[in-house]
Design a protein around this motif. Sequence first.
Motif, PDB file in Angstrom:
ATOM      1  N   ARG A  75      -9.177  -9.313 -11.812  1.00  0.00           N
ATOM      2  CA  ARG A  75      -8.864  -8.060 -12.504  1.00  0.00           C
ATOM      3  C   ARG A  75      -7.385  -7.733 -12.320  1.00  0.00           C
ATOM      4  O   ARG A  75      -6.696  -8.371 -11.515  1.00  0.00           O
ATOM      5  CB  ARG A  75      -9.718  -6.916 -11.927  1.00  0.00           C
ATOM      6  N   PRO A  76      -6.859  -6.723 -13.007  1.00  0.00           N
ATOM      7  CA  PRO A  76      -5.499  -6.262 -12.711  1.00  0.00           C
ATOM      8  C   PRO A  76      -5.347  -5.951 -11.225  1.00  0.00           C
ATOM      9  O   PRO A  76      -6.243  -5.362 -10.610  1.00  0.00           O
ATOM     10  CB  PRO A  76      -5.367  -5.005 -13.578  1.00  0.00           C
ATOM     11  N   LEU A  77      -4.200  -6.339 -10.663  1.00  0.00           N
ATOM     12  CA  LEU A  77      -4.043  -6.369  -9.202  1.00  0.00           C
ATOM     13  C   LEU A  77      -3.608  -5.019  -8.628  1.00  0.00           C
ATOM     14  O   LEU A  77      -2.533  -4.891  -8.046  1.00  0.00           O
ATOM     15  CB  LEU A  77      -3.064  -7.477  -8.823  1.00  0.00           C
ATOM     16  N   TRP A  78      -4.473  -4.019  -8.786  1.00  0.00           N
ATOM     17  CA  TRP A  78      -4.194  -2.718  -8.178  1.00  0.00           C
ATOM     18  C   TRP A  78      -5.502  -1.951  -7.994  1.00  0.00           C
ATOM     19  O   TRP A  78      -6.484  -2.192  -8.683  1.00  0.00           O
ATOM     20  CB  TRP A  78      -3.222  -1.905  -9.029  1.00  0.00           C
ATOM     21  N   GLU A  79      -5.480  -1.026  -7.046  1.00  0.00           N
ATOM     22  CA  GLU A  79      -6.599  -0.115  -6.793  1.00  0.00           C
ATOM     23  C   GLU A  79      -6.050   1.207  -6.265  1.00  0.00           C
ATOM     24  O   GLU A  79      -4.983   1.241  -5.650  1.00  0.00           O
ATOM     25  CB  GLU A  79      -7.558  -0.681  -5.740  1.00  0.00           C
ATOM     26  N   MET A  80      -6.795   2.260  -6.515  1.00  0.00           N
ATOM     27  CA  MET A  80      -6.517   3.557  -5.897  1.00  0.00           C
ATOM     28  C   MET A  80      -7.818   4.129  -5.368  1.00  0.00           C
ATOM     29  O   MET A  80      -8.856   4.049  -6.029  1.00  0.00           O
ATOM     30  CB  MET A  80      -5.889   4.535  -6.892  1.00  0.00           C
ATOM     31  N   TRP A  81      -7.725   4.679  -4.164  1.00  0.00           N
ATOM     32  CA  TRP A  81      -8.866   5.350  -3.554  1.00  0.00           C
ATOM     33  C   TRP A  81      -8.519   6.826  -3.410  1.00  0.00           C
ATOM     34  O   TRP A  81      -7.562   7.175  -2.727  1.00  0.00           O
ATOM     35  CB  TRP A  81      -9.175   4.743  -2.186  1.00  0.00           C
ATOM     36  N   VAL A  82      -9.275   7.672  -4.074  1.00  0.00           N
ATOM     37  CA  VAL A  82      -9.081   9.122  -3.970  1.00  0.00           C
ATOM     38  C   VAL A  82      -9.920   9.608  -2.792  1.00  0.00           C
ATOM     39  O   VAL A  82     -11.153   9.536  -2.810  1.00  0.00           O
ATOM     40  CB  VAL A  82      -9.492   9.837  -5.272  1.00  0.00           C
TER      41      VAL A  82
ATOM     42  N   HIS B 118      -0.511  -5.532  -5.741  1.00  0.00           N
ATOM     43  CA  HIS B 118      -0.124  -6.829  -5.201  1.00  0.00           C
ATOM     44  C   HIS B 118       1.383  -7.018  -5.318  1.00  0.00           C
ATOM     45  O   HIS B 118       2.017  -6.587  -6.280  1.00  0.00           O
ATOM     46  CB  HIS B 118      -0.847  -7.957  -5.941  1.00  0.00           C
ATOM     47  N   HIS B 119       1.963  -7.676  -4.306  1.00  0.00           N
ATOM     48  CA  HIS B 119       3.411  -7.904  -4.295  1.00  0.00           C
ATOM     49  C   HIS B 119       3.851  -8.799  -5.454  1.00  0.00           C
ATOM     50  O   HIS B 119       5.024  -8.819  -5.831  1.00  0.00           O
ATOM     51  CB  HIS B 119       3.824  -8.532  -2.962  1.00  0.00           C
ATOM     52  N   ALA B 120       2.933  -9.555  -6.046  1.00  0.00           N
ATOM     53  CA  ALA B 120       3.263 -10.343  -7.227  1.00  0.00           C
ATOM     54  C   ALA B 120       3.577  -9.450  -8.414  1.00  0.00           C
ATOM     55  O   ALA B 120       4.219  -9.869  -9.381  1.00  0.00           O
ATOM     56  CB  ALA B 120       2.108 -11.279  -7.581  1.00  0.00           C
ATOM     57  N   THR B 121       3.147  -8.176  -8.336  1.00  0.00           N
ATOM     58  CA  THR B 121       3.333  -7.223  -9.427  1.00  0.00           C
ATOM     59  C   THR B 121       4.525  -6.304  -9.210  1.00  0.00           C
ATOM     60  O   THR B 121       5.177  -5.875 -10.163  1.00  0.00           O
ATOM     61  CB  THR B 121       2.067  -6.349  -9.585  1.00  0.00           C
TER      62      THR B 121
ATOM     63  N   CYS C 117       0.829  -1.206   0.000  1.00  0.00           N
ATOM     64  CA  CYS C 117       0.000   0.000   0.000  1.00  0.00           C
ATOM     65  C   CYS C 117       0.869   1.264   0.000  1.00  0.00           C
ATOM     66  O   CYS C 117       2.050   1.225   0.329  1.00  0.00           O
ATOM     67  CB  CYS C 117      -0.915   0.021   1.220  1.00  0.00           C
ATOM     68  N   GLY C 118       0.241   2.357  -0.347  1.00  0.00           N
ATOM     69  CA  GLY C 118       0.902   3.650  -0.280  1.00  0.00           C
ATOM     70  C   GLY C 118      -0.102   4.730   0.073  1.00  0.00           C
ATOM     71  O   GLY C 118      -1.242   4.723  -0.429  1.00  0.00           O
TER      72      GLY C 118
END
Length: 482
Positions: free
Chosen positions: A115-122, A139-142, A24-25
């Motif tokens: 789905r592609p292994l990422w998300e962003m919440w604004v 995801h750490h796999a990415t 996460c970031g």
Amino acid sequence: MDRLSGLDASFLYLETPAQLMHVCGLIVLDPSTMPTPYSFEGMQQAIDQQVRDVPAFTRKLRRVPLGLDHPIWVKDKQYDIERHVHRLALPQPGGYKELVSLASHLAALPLDRSRPLWEMWVIEGYEGGDKVVIFSKMHHATVDGVSGSNLISHLCALEPDAAPLALGPKEEYGREPGARELLGRALVSNVTRPINAVRIVAPTAQTLAKTISRARAGTAMAAPLTAPRTSFNGTITSHRTIGVVDLDLEDIRAVKTATGTTVNDVLLAISGGALRAYLEERGELPESSLLASVPVSVREQSRRNTGANKVSSLFAKLGTDVEDPLERLEEMADSNRNAKEHHNAISADSLQDWAEFAAPRTFGLAVRAYAGLRLAEKHPVVHNLVISNVPGPPIPLYFMGAQIVGLYPLGPVFHGAGVNITVMSNNGRIHVGVIACRESMPDVEALVRHFPTELAKLNEGIRAREAATPITKNTRKARAKS
């Protein structure tokens, strides 16, 4: 065909409902620098424009029939930015407490593997609406620490109205094979696996022999399974709690110069001091030092040209058994030099080589059995926590035109090590992100608040030492070179 490396795939197999393997970031933005006034729709559209042709953002997993080999990446033909970039608003008063509470909840949600292994919440409404926050998950796999930073730079620029930073040649999507081809390749991989194992046995045996020699000479890195047990070294749950704090990079550099150590040494000493204070307040301070696993990038040394994760790891004692901050730093610097030399003597690809033998079904079942039987509470502690240092930009960066004023990375936590500390430099600041299993460390703030105090103690110790024993410029230069 874009097959996951064994190490990348291992992060998929390690994942359980409690042990989530995404990175996460928390990115705090000042939207006042944006050439066009902020709107969520504009932000979402701008992100989409930058990532829709980047495979790491638009590819998804495809499993190999019968789980006979590691999965492959394929282009997601149904990619939709609305599935990945979401909008939230903080409850009032929209301060730090509300932000970390929301971030903790989001960090505990698994990514959708279809789905592609990422998300962003604004996240809107931070600090009275003056700031916008991006909470990202990949995801750490990415990604690992370095590749994750590189991917974020697809969305960052050096000026508010400049184009995002380029990452070199355009990446291509891997060819999507049919089920028969996947099955055939998996069978060949399984047949040749014993041959490949034989090739790495001899180098591994040599490494073990050298490690034993180093241990006898007292120049080996700290050994795993020698860590004392603490309240955050047990079986974790799916709940998370987050805390963040800033440190001044110049203050850290001043300590580094005065003591002849490195920035990483100072950060580890501060972390050790904060952990010591936290455990001491709870009456839980062990007599022996805590042991940290420290991820190390081997991207430049690796011979492999595939795979997102190019990391190794060394073990470092944190000096939590030493009360004096300066003494702790100097002891750690000596042991860290040995640990780095020991780590450099190990093949950069050894972890990746052995990870290729992680069988999807067997690995996944073993991880679930380990968690279900609560084995982390029954064997010696491997390491107490993970501490990672990710290099960041020394100059201001702008995310879709908004200046980044906070950049806090947050790594995964594991059964047996329920706390992760990750630090990242950014424009003269050190941003510290701490994430923990809530049951292992209910009050992360009780740890986070000690980081600035420990840095201040180091600077005070240096001033007191210099007042007692004046140091010449030549002596300081000699220390800095040592």
